[in-house]
Structures are given as C-alpha cells and as structure tokens.
Motif scaffolding. Structure first.
Motif, PDB file in Angstrom:
ATOM      1  N   THR A 269     -11.437   5.675   3.027  1.00  0.00           N
ATOM      2  CA  THR A 269     -11.321   6.724   1.858  1.00  0.00           C
ATOM      3  C   THR A 269     -10.400   6.952   1.067  1.00  0.00           C
ATOM      4  O   THR A 269      -9.561   7.624   1.842  1.00  0.00           O
ATOM      5  N   ILE A 270     -10.124   6.510  -0.254  1.00  0.00           N
ATOM      6  CA  ILE A 270      -9.169   6.754  -1.041  1.00  0.00           C
ATOM      7  C   ILE A 270      -9.571   8.553  -1.557  1.00  0.00           C
ATOM      8  O   ILE A 270     -10.688   8.501  -2.425  1.00  0.00           O
ATOM      9  N   GLN A 271      -8.948   9.161  -1.954  1.00  0.00           N
ATOM     10  CA  GLN A 271      -9.605  10.271  -3.227  1.00  0.00           C
ATOM     11  C   GLN A 271      -8.324   9.253  -3.877  1.00  0.00           C
ATOM     12  O   GLN A 271      -6.662   9.831  -3.942  1.00  0.00           O
ATOM     13  N   VAL A 272      -9.310   9.391  -5.469  1.00  0.00           N
ATOM     14  CA  VAL A 272      -8.126   8.794  -6.556  1.00  0.00           C
ATOM     15  C   VAL A 272      -7.624   9.884  -7.318  1.00  0.00           C
ATOM     16  O   VAL A 272      -7.573  10.741  -7.391  1.00  0.00           O
TER      17      VAL A 272
ATOM     18  N   SER B 182      -3.968   4.981  -8.103  1.00  0.00           N
ATOM     19  CA  SER B 182      -3.441   5.273  -6.187  1.00  0.00           C
ATOM     20  C   SER B 182      -4.199   6.569  -6.106  1.00  0.00           C
ATOM     21  O   SER B 182      -5.498   7.194  -7.336  1.00  0.00           O
ATOM     22  N   GLY B 183      -3.967   7.161  -4.751  1.00  0.00           N
ATOM     23  CA  GLY B 183      -4.769   7.683  -4.473  1.00  0.00           C
ATOM     24  C   GLY B 183      -3.695   8.425  -3.205  1.00  0.00           C
ATOM     25  O   GLY B 183      -3.236   7.802  -2.579  1.00  0.00           O
TER      26      GLY B 183
ATOM     27  N   SER C  85       0.202   8.373   0.372  1.00  0.00           N
ATOM     28  CA  SER C  85      -0.173   7.778  -1.032  1.00  0.00           C
ATOM     29  C   SER C  85      -0.449   6.538  -0.648  1.00  0.00           C
ATOM     30  O   SER C  85       1.097   5.664  -0.634  1.00  0.00           O
ATOM     31  N   VAL C  86      -0.932   6.377  -1.091  1.00  0.00           N
ATOM     32  CA  VAL C  86      -1.221   4.282  -1.556  1.00  0.00           C
ATOM     33  C   VAL C  86      -1.355   4.081  -2.980  1.00  0.00           C
ATOM     34  O   VAL C  86      -2.196   5.224  -3.198  1.00  0.00           O
ATOM     35  N   ALA C  87      -1.060   2.314  -3.231  1.00  0.00           N
ATOM     36  CA  ALA C  87      -1.444   2.101  -4.425  1.00  0.00           C
ATOM     37  C   ALA C  87      -2.761   0.834  -4.249  1.00  0.00           C
ATOM     38  O   ALA C  87      -2.366   0.852  -2.324  1.00  0.00           O
ATOM     39  N   VAL C  88      -3.530   0.595  -4.749  1.00  0.00           N
ATOM     40  CA  VAL C  88      -4.576  -1.023  -3.879  1.00  0.00           C
ATOM     41  C   VAL C  88      -4.582  -1.679  -4.851  1.00  0.00           C
ATOM     42  O   VAL C  88      -5.145  -1.584  -6.084  1.00  0.00           O
ATOM     43  N   MET C  89      -4.007  -2.988  -3.625  1.00  0.00           N
ATOM     44  CA  MET C  89      -4.452  -3.934  -4.103  1.00  0.00           C
ATOM     45  C   MET C  89      -6.212  -4.429  -4.437  1.00  0.00           C
ATOM     46  O   MET C  89      -7.200  -4.164  -3.968  1.00  0.00           O
ATOM     47  N   PRO C  90      -6.478  -4.423  -6.039  1.00  0.00           N
ATOM     48  CA  PRO C  90      -8.185  -4.268  -5.697  1.00  0.00           C
ATOM     49  C   PRO C  90      -9.151  -5.799  -5.372  1.00  0.00           C
ATOM     50  O   PRO C  90     -10.019  -5.624  -5.574  1.00  0.00           O
TER      51      PRO C  90
ATOM     52  N   CYS D  53      -4.332  -1.824   1.019  1.00  0.00           N
ATOM     53  CA  CYS D  53      -3.449  -0.182   0.463  1.00  0.00           C
ATOM     54  C   CYS D  53      -2.095  -0.614   0.938  1.00  0.00           C
ATOM     55  O   CYS D  53      -1.557  -1.626   1.801  1.00  0.00           O
ATOM     56  N   ILE D  54      -1.513  -0.663  -0.153  1.00  0.00           N
ATOM     57  CA  ILE D  54       0.287  -0.623  -0.277  1.00  0.00           C
ATOM     58  C   ILE D  54       0.662   0.621  -0.570  1.00  0.00           C
ATOM     59  O   ILE D  54       0.259   1.671  -1.231  1.00  0.00           O
TER      60      ILE D  54
END
Ligand SMILES: [Zn+2]
Ligand SMILES: [Zn+2]
Length: 346
Positions: free
Chosen positions: A30-33, A68-69, A86-91, A134-135
């Motif tokens: 789960t990402i908090q955006v 990101s989130g 902290s991550v960015a996400v490949m959609p 996730c990156i």
C-alpha cells in the motif's frame, strides 16, 4: 478517502468518496501517495476519445498513474521494498507468462495492466500496487519531482528507440510532457542540437528551453516546419524526429525533414489514420519507428538523476494542486498554458 474517478463512459471526471483499499495482497504494497501528475492520457480519458474505449468494462475507476509516495503496508511475500521507504511506481505491470514476457521483452507484454487505466490508480490518498512495480528512491529525492519519473522514462525509452547519440540534431514535434521528456533525455544522451516545435505554444516552448532544448520553433509564426528549420539552421534536414503531438499531419511533416536514413519515432497517440508518400520514404531509406511505455532501466537511471540533479527536471512542474482542485488542474492542461500539473492527495 477522496478519489478522482472516471465513473462512466462519457466526458468528465468525478471527485468521490471511496473506501480505503483493503490490506495489500501477498505480492502487493500500500502506497500513501505524495504526488500524482495529470498525464496526456488522463486528458484523453477525460474527453473520452475512441482510443480509450478499452476502459469501458473497468469503470468506475480511480485515475492517476504518474506518482510517488511512501510504502505504508507490505504483503506477506514482499522482499524488495521496506515499510516507510519512498518509491515511485511503474504503472504498467507485465504478466511474466505470455510469449513476449518469456522471451525477456517484459515491456512488450501482451497482457499489460496499468494502474489508473485498468485498475485503481493514484488520484487518492492510498493505492495498492504490485511490489515489483516499485522503484526505490534515494532518501534525499524530492517526491514531487519523482512523480515525473513515468513521463521521463517514457521519453528516455523513445530517445533510445530513436537511437539518439552524441552529436545528433533532433527535432521534437509537440512540447507537451512527453515532448519535454524526450527533449530532456535526448539532451542527456548527447544530442548536440535539440529543436522543440509547437503551434501557439509559447509557455510550453519556454519550458522546453529550460529542459535543454537548444532552439524552439512556433509554427504559428513561421509557416511550415521546413521553412522554420531552414530559417534556423540554413538547411532542413535532421537526424532524428520525434512526433509527440498525436496529429496525423505531423507524420508526413516529420518525414519531410529527415536526412537520408534518418529516423522518425512516433510517440503520440493518434485518433485518425495517416497517409504519406511512400516513394521518397523508400528512396531515402527513412525509418519509421514506434515508442510506447518504458523499461525499468530507464526508471532506475532517471531516479538517480533526479536525486542528484533535481533542477534539471524541476521546470516540467507548472502547478501543484490539492485533489479537490482536480477539475481546475484538468482544465489548465486543456488550455495548454501549463506543463505538468501535479495533484497532492494529502
Ligand atoms: Zn502517462
Ligand atoms: Zn506478458
């Protein structure tokens, strides 16, 4: 939580109250955006053009795929990211089972699923995503700029498809986000001259200059592309042209300014068929290629760049708004007087 949704197959978006996502599945987090960009494809989805009819069966759906989130919950099998990272996400995620995935070309997967287009995306406070998408970001990374990783990676992939290399002269048709990302990454890849072309596009062409374009041409003031180039360079042939407009006429226009053996990369989404004269195309051995999406290695390289040199991409962000101002954000994008608009769900 509030979410910006596509509720029905008609123009528009809706701001709605939706339940928080469930606990993540074993391979999800789960990402908090923190920040989520409005993309050109979100604008197409807003207007509900034909190219996005594939979404019909998936509605209603939360939009948002450039984000990101922070990881706030992890599924039982997750080992590649940690809580509070902290991550960015490949959609886009690949199935890892189809023939192209098994051949190693996971970016060409036949069963791709995209957050915000085929499952709930990030225009909300929380979103569940596959952990492998996730990156990881260096701790000093500016999370707002990390929301630019998706378009920048798409631009980098297009630059790679075009084979951009040291000393190239490159023309980028269309100064929208993908055009800007191509300008930034083509210049990182060593192009010595990067010419941004727009049509009544003053503000976005200025952004292009801030991102590494060496020259700009506004077709509204110079007639044809060929004339504009001739006036600028004293010749009208270049090594690589990128089409990031989605306008049919850009294809024959772009082909007309290539040197022999030059490459035109189509990166725009077109709603109309295109026709062009194949005789000069064949005689001049021009190359027409397509670029779409991105690869993980672009994401990782650009994540390091953004951590090291945030100012090199900061000009792409024009506006940061809360989720409740999403409609205003979309309208500003339609007016084309802004570059990237970022929504902040917190
Ligand atoms: Zn996008
Ligand atoms: Zn696949």
């Amino acid at each position: 939580m509030l979410a910006v949704r596509k509720a029905e197959p008609l123009p528009g978006i809706r701001l709605e109250e939706v339940p928080d996502p469930p606990l993540p599945a074993p391979d999800e987090v789960t990402i908090q955006v923190h920040a989520a960009g409005i993309c050109g494809s979100d604008l197409h989805v807003y207007k509900w053009g034909e190219s996005y009819d594939f979404m019909r069966s998936r509605l209603p759906l939360t939009l948002g795929h450039e984000f990101s989130g922070t990881v706030i919950a992890t599924g039982a099998n997750v080992t590649n990211v940690r809580l509070n990272e902290s991550v960015a996400v490949m959609p886009t995620s690949s199935c890892l089972r189809c023939n192209t995935c098994l051949a190693g070309d996971v970016h060409l997967c036949n069963n791709k699923k995209t957050l915000g287009l085929s499952r709930d995306g990030a225009f909300s406070r929380l979103v569940n995503v596959p952990a492998l998408s996730c990156i990881s970001l260096a701790p000093e990374t500016d999370l707002t700029l990390a929301a630019l990783l998706e378009p920048l990676s798409v631009g980098d992939n297009a630059s790679a498809v075009g084979g951009v290399t040291f000393g190239d002269t490159v023309v980028v048709l269309g100064p929208g986000t993908i055009g800007q990302a191509i300008i930034r990454t083509a210049s990182w890849r060593g192009a010595s001259r990067v010419i941004a072309v727009g049509m009544n596009d003053g503000p976005r062409l200025q952004t292009a200059l801030a991102l590494g374009a060496t020259d700009i041409i506004d077709l509204a003031s110079c007639g044809s592309l060929k004339d504009g180039l001739q006036a600028l360079m004293g010749s009208a042939t270049v090594d690589v042209v990128f089409e990031a407009t989605g306008h049919a006429a850009s294809i024959p226009d772009g082909l007309s300014i290539l040197r022999k053996g030059g490459v035109l990369v189509t990166a725009g989404i077109h709603s109309r068929p295109v026709s062009f004269d194949l005789t000069p195309f064949v005689r001049n051995q021009l190359q027409l290629r397509a670029a779409h999406g991105s690869r993980r290695k672009s994401w990782e390289a650009i994540a390091r760049r953004i951590a090291r040199d945030p100012d090199s991409v900061r000009p792409m962000v024009s506006l940061e708004l809360g989720l409740t101002q999403a409609e205003e954000g979309f309208q500003r994008c339609f007016e084309r007087d802004v570059s990237k608009v970022i929504l902040r769900p917190e």
